[in-house]
Scaffold this motif. Structure first.
Motif, PDB file in Angstrom:
ATOM      1  N   ASN A  88      -6.723  -0.083  -1.446  1.00 45.61           N
ATOM      2  CA  ASN A  88      -5.480   0.454  -0.884  1.00 45.61           C
ATOM      3  C   ASN A  88      -4.674  -0.632  -0.185  1.00 45.61           C
ATOM      4  OD1 ASN A  88      -6.030   3.001  -1.878  1.00 45.61           O
ATOM      5  ND2 ASN A  88      -7.000   3.689   0.008  1.00 45.61           N
ATOM      6  N   TYR A  89      -5.346  -1.539   0.489  1.00 48.71           N
ATOM      7  CA  TYR A  89      -4.679  -2.663   1.149  1.00 48.71           C
ATOM      8  C   TYR A  89      -3.935  -3.517   0.119  1.00 48.71           C
ATOM      9  CZ  TYR A  89      -4.165  -7.065   3.725  1.00 48.71           C
ATOM     10  OH  TYR A  89      -3.663  -8.198   4.305  1.00 48.71           O
ATOM     11  N   ALA A  90      -4.587  -3.818  -0.986  1.00 51.53           N
ATOM     12  CA  ALA A  90      -3.950  -4.623  -2.034  1.00 51.53           C
ATOM     13  C   ALA A  90      -2.700  -3.935  -2.559  1.00 51.53           C
ATOM     14  CB  ALA A  90      -4.938  -4.890  -3.171  1.00 51.53           C
ATOM     15  N   ARG A  91      -2.752  -2.620  -2.693  1.00 48.08           N
ATOM     16  CA  ARG A  91      -1.576  -1.895  -3.198  1.00 48.08           C
ATOM     17  C   ARG A  91      -0.433  -1.911  -2.197  1.00 48.08           C
ATOM     18  NH1 ARG A  91      -5.665   1.261  -5.592  1.00 48.08           N
ATOM     19  NH2 ARG A  91      -5.676   2.735  -3.874  1.00 48.08           N
ATOM     20  N   ILE A  93       0.323  -4.470  -0.088  1.00 46.96           N
ATOM     21  CA  ILE A  93       0.942  -5.793   0.032  1.00 46.96           C
ATOM     22  C   ILE A  93       1.610  -6.275  -1.250  1.00 46.96           C
ATOM     23  CG2 ILE A  93      -0.567  -6.454   1.933  1.00 46.96           C
ATOM     24  CD1 ILE A  93      -2.079  -8.267  -0.037  1.00 46.96           C
ATOM     25  N   TYR A  94       1.337  -5.630  -2.392  1.00 45.65           N
ATOM     26  CA  TYR A  94       1.978  -6.011  -3.645  1.00 45.65           C
ATOM     27  C   TYR A  94       3.085  -5.022  -3.966  1.00 45.65           C
ATOM     28  CZ  TYR A  94      -2.010  -9.087  -4.365  1.00 45.65           C
ATOM     29  OH  TYR A  94      -2.961 -10.049  -4.217  1.00 45.65           O
ATOM     30  N   LEU A  95       4.296  -5.524  -4.013  1.00 44.15           N
ATOM     31  CA  LEU A  95       5.442  -4.696  -4.366  1.00 44.15           C
ATOM     32  C   LEU A  95       5.345  -4.276  -5.830  1.00 44.15           C
ATOM     33  CD1 LEU A  95       8.000  -3.697  -2.992  1.00 44.15           C
ATOM     34  CD2 LEU A  95       9.176  -5.696  -3.878  1.00 44.15           C
ATOM     35  N   ARG A  96       5.731  -3.058  -6.120  1.00 47.93           N
ATOM     36  CA  ARG A  96       5.717  -2.473  -7.469  1.00 47.93           C
ATOM     37  C   ARG A  96       4.306  -2.322  -8.036  1.00 47.93           C
ATOM     38  NH1 ARG A  96      11.084  -2.304  -9.696  1.00 47.93           N
ATOM     39  NH2 ARG A  96      12.450  -3.816  -8.734  1.00 47.93           N
ATOM     40  N   ASP A  97       3.329  -2.187  -7.175  1.00 51.65           N
ATOM     41  CA  ASP A  97       1.954  -1.964  -7.624  1.00 51.65           C
ATOM     42  C   ASP A  97       1.805  -0.480  -7.942  1.00 51.65           C
ATOM     43  OD1 ASP A  97      -0.807  -1.378  -7.762  1.00 51.65           O
ATOM     44  OD2 ASP A  97      -1.263  -3.169  -6.593  1.00 51.65           O
ATOM     45  N   TYR A 102      -0.870   8.963  -9.755  1.00 43.56           N
ATOM     46  CA  TYR A 102      -0.049  10.054  -9.207  1.00 43.56           C
ATOM     47  C   TYR A 102       1.443   9.824  -9.479  1.00 43.56           C
ATOM     48  CZ  TYR A 102      -4.317  10.694  -6.422  1.00 43.56           C
ATOM     49  OH  TYR A 102      -5.610  10.839  -6.013  1.00 43.56           O
ATOM     50  N   ARG A 103       1.771   9.292 -10.651  1.00 37.89           N
ATOM     51  CA  ARG A 103       3.153   8.978 -11.009  1.00 37.89           C
ATOM     52  C   ARG A 103       3.778   7.981 -10.024  1.00 37.89           C
ATOM     53  NH1 ARG A 103       5.435  14.581 -11.236  1.00 37.89           N
ATOM     54  NH2 ARG A 103       3.449  15.557 -11.508  1.00 37.89           N
ATOM     55  N   ASN A 104       2.987   7.081  -9.533  1.00 38.70           N
ATOM     56  CA  ASN A 104       3.395   6.129  -8.514  1.00 38.70           C
ATOM     57  C   ASN A 104       4.027   4.896  -9.156  1.00 38.70           C
ATOM     58  OD1 ASN A 104       2.662   3.639  -6.813  1.00 38.70           O
ATOM     59  ND2 ASN A 104       2.454   5.342  -5.393  1.00 38.70           N
ATOM     60  N   LYS A 105       5.148   4.433  -8.590  1.00 40.83           N
ATOM     61  CA  LYS A 105       5.826   3.235  -9.095  1.00 40.83           C
ATOM     62  C   LYS A 105       5.591   2.027  -8.195  1.00 40.83           C
ATOM     63  CE  LYS A 105       9.574   5.988 -11.004  1.00 40.83           C
ATOM     64  NZ  LYS A 105      10.982   6.318 -10.848  1.00 40.83           N
ATOM     65  N   GLY A 106       5.010   2.252  -7.008  1.00 40.95           N
ATOM     66  CA  GLY A 106       4.746   1.142  -6.099  1.00 40.95           C
ATOM     67  C   GLY A 106       5.961   0.668  -5.333  1.00 40.95           C
ATOM     68  N   THR A 107       6.973   1.538  -5.202  1.00 38.63           N
ATOM     69  CA  THR A 107       8.198   1.126  -4.507  1.00 38.63           C
ATOM     70  C   THR A 107       8.542   2.032  -3.322  1.00 38.63           C
ATOM     71  OG1 THR A 107       9.540   2.438  -6.026  1.00 38.63           O
ATOM     72  CG2 THR A 107       9.215   0.107  -6.587  1.00 38.63           C
ATOM     73  N   ARG A 109       7.339   2.328  -0.370  1.00 36.75           N
ATOM     74  CA  ARG A 109       7.378   1.667   0.936  1.00 36.75           C
ATOM     75  C   ARG A 109       8.672   0.894   1.149  1.00 36.75           C
ATOM     76  NH1 ARG A 109       3.943   0.250  -2.122  1.00 36.75           N
ATOM     77  NH2 ARG A 109       3.585  -1.736  -3.100  1.00 36.75           N
ATOM     78  N   VAL A 110       9.426   0.602   0.077  1.00 34.80           N
ATOM     79  CA  VAL A 110      10.724  -0.052   0.246  1.00 34.80           C
ATOM     80  C   VAL A 110      11.668   0.865   1.015  1.00 34.80           C
ATOM     81  CG1 VAL A 110      12.723  -1.020  -0.957  1.00 34.80           C
ATOM     82  CG2 VAL A 110      10.407  -1.527  -1.760  1.00 34.80           C
ATOM     83  N   GLN A 111      11.499   2.179   0.870  1.00 33.35           N
ATOM     84  CA  GLN A 111      12.318   3.107   1.657  1.00 33.35           C
ATOM     85  C   GLN A 111      12.008   2.960   3.150  1.00 33.35           C
ATOM     86  OE1 GLN A 111      14.916   4.652   0.361  1.00 33.35           O
ATOM     87  NE2 GLN A 111      14.298   3.716  -1.578  1.00 33.35           N
ATOM     88  N   PHE A 112      10.754   2.626   3.482  1.00 31.52           N
ATOM     89  CA  PHE A 112      10.421   2.342   4.888  1.00 31.52           C
ATOM     90  C   PHE A 112      11.305   1.202   5.374  1.00 31.52           C
ATOM     91  CE2 PHE A 112       5.556   3.288   4.196  1.00 31.52           C
ATOM     92  CZ  PHE A 112       5.855   4.576   3.770  1.00 31.52           C
ATOM     93  N   LEU A 113      11.441   0.160   4.566  1.00 35.60           N
ATOM     94  CA  LEU A 113      12.214  -1.023   4.935  1.00 35.60           C
ATOM     95  C   LEU A 113      13.695  -0.722   5.057  1.00 35.60           C
ATOM     96  CD1 LEU A 113      10.589  -3.557   2.419  1.00 35.60           C
ATOM     97  CD2 LEU A 113       9.893  -3.121   4.785  1.00 35.60           C
ATOM     98  N   HIS A 114      14.210   0.128   4.168  1.00 28.97           N
ATOM     99  CA  HIS A 114      15.637   0.442   4.170  1.00 28.97           C
ATOM    100  C   HIS A 114      16.053   1.326   5.347  1.00 28.97           C
ATOM    101  CE1 HIS A 114      16.547  -1.620   0.553  1.00 28.97           C
ATOM    102  NE2 HIS A 114      16.074  -0.720  -0.300  1.00 28.97           N
TER     103      HIS A 114
END
Length: 183
Positions: A88-91, A93-97, A102-107, A109-114
């Motif tokens: 989970n940690y690796a996922r 720290i890597y963007l788009r992982d 679960y239909r996850n795109k790995g993005t 957390r970018v909404q957290f940043l925005h």
């Protein structure tokens, strides 16, 4: 700072647009909590799982009856799921992982940043059968992060011992838009 190689985060983060839904970061965090509960307890054991959402606000002086203004301080979302295990940690720290499924795109957390100046993740989890570890991460798109070509900073990584409860808390602090901080 956890710096990247072969990717320029400033451009990547800018290419992922801010959602028009103000509660999108909360939805993303709750979804992550739900998935962590599923990983730990499975569908049959979800009754053992717990997600808490706490909004912290501060009331300003009222200018008259019914005219109170509240300042948003932070939102905390906690769960007793699997936590930031090595996978989970690796996922995080890597963007788009998108390995989580679960239909996850790995993005998400970018909404957290925005939406927020800083997002902190504090996780106590089982590292093996006998020990527990704590990881504290801060996520941001502030200049200090971007100049280090990072969006995540590792603030703490330690072994805790056996008495602290398994718990992960995501804390959103300081909305980036003033109108989002008052209601």
């Amino acid at each position: 700072y956890i710096s990247a190689t072969g990717i320029y985060y400033k451009n990547e983060i800018e290419s992922m647009k801010k959602s028009g839904e103000q509660l999108r970061p909360v939805f993303e965090a709750v979804t992550n909590s739900w998935e962590s509960l599923l990983q730990k307890f499975g569908e049959d054991g979800l009754g053992e799982g717990k997600i808490d959402i706490v909004f912290y606000v501060q009331k300003q002086l009222a200018l008259g009856e019914g005219n109170a203004v509240y300042n948003f301080l932070r939102i905390e979302i906690s769960d007793n799921g699997q936590g930031l295990t090595a996978d989970n940690y690796a996922r995080v720290i890597y963007l788009r992982d998108d390995r989580k499924g679960y239909r996850n795109k790995g993005t998400g957390r970018v909404q957290f940043l925005h939406f927020f100046d800083e997002t902190r993740i504090d996780s106590v989890f089982c590292a093996d059968e006998k020990t527990r570890s704590r990881i504290v991460l801060t996520m941001s798109k502030k200049n200090d992060f971007i100049k280090n070509n990072a969006f995540v900073r590792l603030d703490c990584k330690e072994k805790v011992g056996g008495n602290e409860p398994i718990l992960t808390t995501v804390t959103f602090e300081k909305p980036l838009v003033k109108k989002d901080s008052e209601y």
